[in-house]
Design a protein around this motif. Structure first.
Motif, short mmCIF file in Angstrom:
data_model
loop_
_atom_site.label_atom_id
_atom_site.label_comp_id
_atom_site.label_asym_id
_atom_site.label_seq_id
_atom_site.Cartn_x
_atom_site.Cartn_y
_atom_site.Cartn_z
N HIS A 24 47.49 44.77 36.47
CA HIS A 24 46.18 44.97 37.08
C HIS A 24 45.72 46.42 37.03
O HIS A 24 44.50 46.68 37.03
CB HIS A 24 46.18 44.43 38.50
N SER A 25 46.63 47.37 36.96
CA SER A 25 46.20 48.75 36.73
C SER A 25 45.48 48.84 35.39
O SER A 25 44.45 49.52 35.26
CB SER A 25 47.40 49.70 36.75
N GLU B 94 52.67 42.91 38.60
CA GLU B 94 51.31 42.87 39.14
C GLU B 94 50.66 44.25 39.08
O GLU B 94 49.49 44.39 38.70
CB GLU B 94 51.33 42.36 40.58
N LEU B 95 51.39 45.27 39.48
CA LEU B 95 50.84 46.63 39.48
C LEU B 95 50.47 47.10 38.08
O LEU B 95 49.40 47.69 37.86
CB LEU B 95 51.84 47.60 40.12
N PHE C 223 49.35 53.09 39.72
CA PHE C 223 48.22 52.38 40.33
C PHE C 223 47.36 53.34 41.15
O PHE C 223 46.13 53.33 41.04
CB PHE C 223 48.76 51.23 41.19
N HIS D 121 43.29 43.03 45.43
CA HIS D 121 44.33 42.10 45.00
C HIS D 121 45.57 42.87 44.54
O HIS D 121 46.70 42.51 44.91
CB HIS D 121 43.80 41.24 43.86
N THR D 122 45.38 43.92 43.77
CA THR D 122 46.51 44.70 43.27
C THR D 122 47.25 45.37 44.41
O THR D 122 48.50 45.46 44.39
CB THR D 122 46.02 45.75 42.25
#
Length: 202
Positions: free
Chosen positions: A146-147, A142-143, A14, A42-43
């Protein structure tokens, strides 16, 4: 700590993506109503929530057993999209004038607090409780997801290590199975069908 290496690797990836964001990119459209800044903010919550939840005492409430149960119980269909969008905007604004510096600091704090946790640590999450290792699986997801979203928005590349990427794929498949979409996803993955328009496991 179980899954801490995947969290370490996913958060490093990320950071590598954020390093590629140019000054002109921050207000570009990214995901839904979010700009790149909002999406990055958000991330980054995948880092800050680890620190925040571990600062709390261990809960006495019933334990949610797995990352899959966390998503199917608290996330899928149960979260107000407007509130999620607003939190992303606010998180992006909190990153300040130099988002990379803020994210590096947040990652350092999260890794430091993880390093001193005992095996089997339980954390309070959304009024219930979750084993820390299982919560880290949700943060890795999530990481990673969203990355990849950020790289699509800025036309860049993400170097996601194999373990967190594979873990995220497996978690997505498990969530689909837990929420009744397993057969549809399996058919698509094996070339026997197509995913419906707008299909998502979360």
């Amino acid at each position: 700590m179980q899954h801490s290496q995947e969290f370490t690797d996913a958060s490093a990836a990320f950071v590598g993506v954020v390093r590629q964001v140019l000054s002109a990119d921050w207000e570009r459209p990214a995901l839904g109503t979010w700009s790149v800044r909002s999406l990055v903010g958000h991330t980054a919550r995948a880092l800050t929530t680890v620190e925040e939840y571990l600062a709390l005492g261990e809960p006495d409430s019933p334990t949610v057993g797995s990352a899959e149960e966390y998503f199917s119980t608290f996330i899928t269909g149960a979260t107000d999209p407007g509130q999620v969008a607003l939190r992303g905007v606010e998180a992006g604004e909190r990153l300040g004038a130099d988002p990379l510096v803020a994210i590096l600091a947040a990652r350092e704090r999260a890794l430091a607090v993880l390093a001193v946790q005992r095996p089997g640590r339980i954390i309070a999450v959304r009024g219930a409780a979750l084993p820390l290792g299982e919560y880290l699986r949700t943060r890795v997801f999530e990481l990673v997801v969203h990355s990849l979203d950020i790289t699509r928005a800025i036309n860049a590349d993400a170097d996601i290590p194999r373990a967190p990427l594979a873990g995220s794929v497996l978690l997505a498949a498990s969530i689909a199975s837990a929420t009744g979409s397993g057969e549809v996803l399996l058919a698509a993955l094996t070339g026997r069908g197509r995913l419906p328009s707008g299909f998502s496991v979360i």
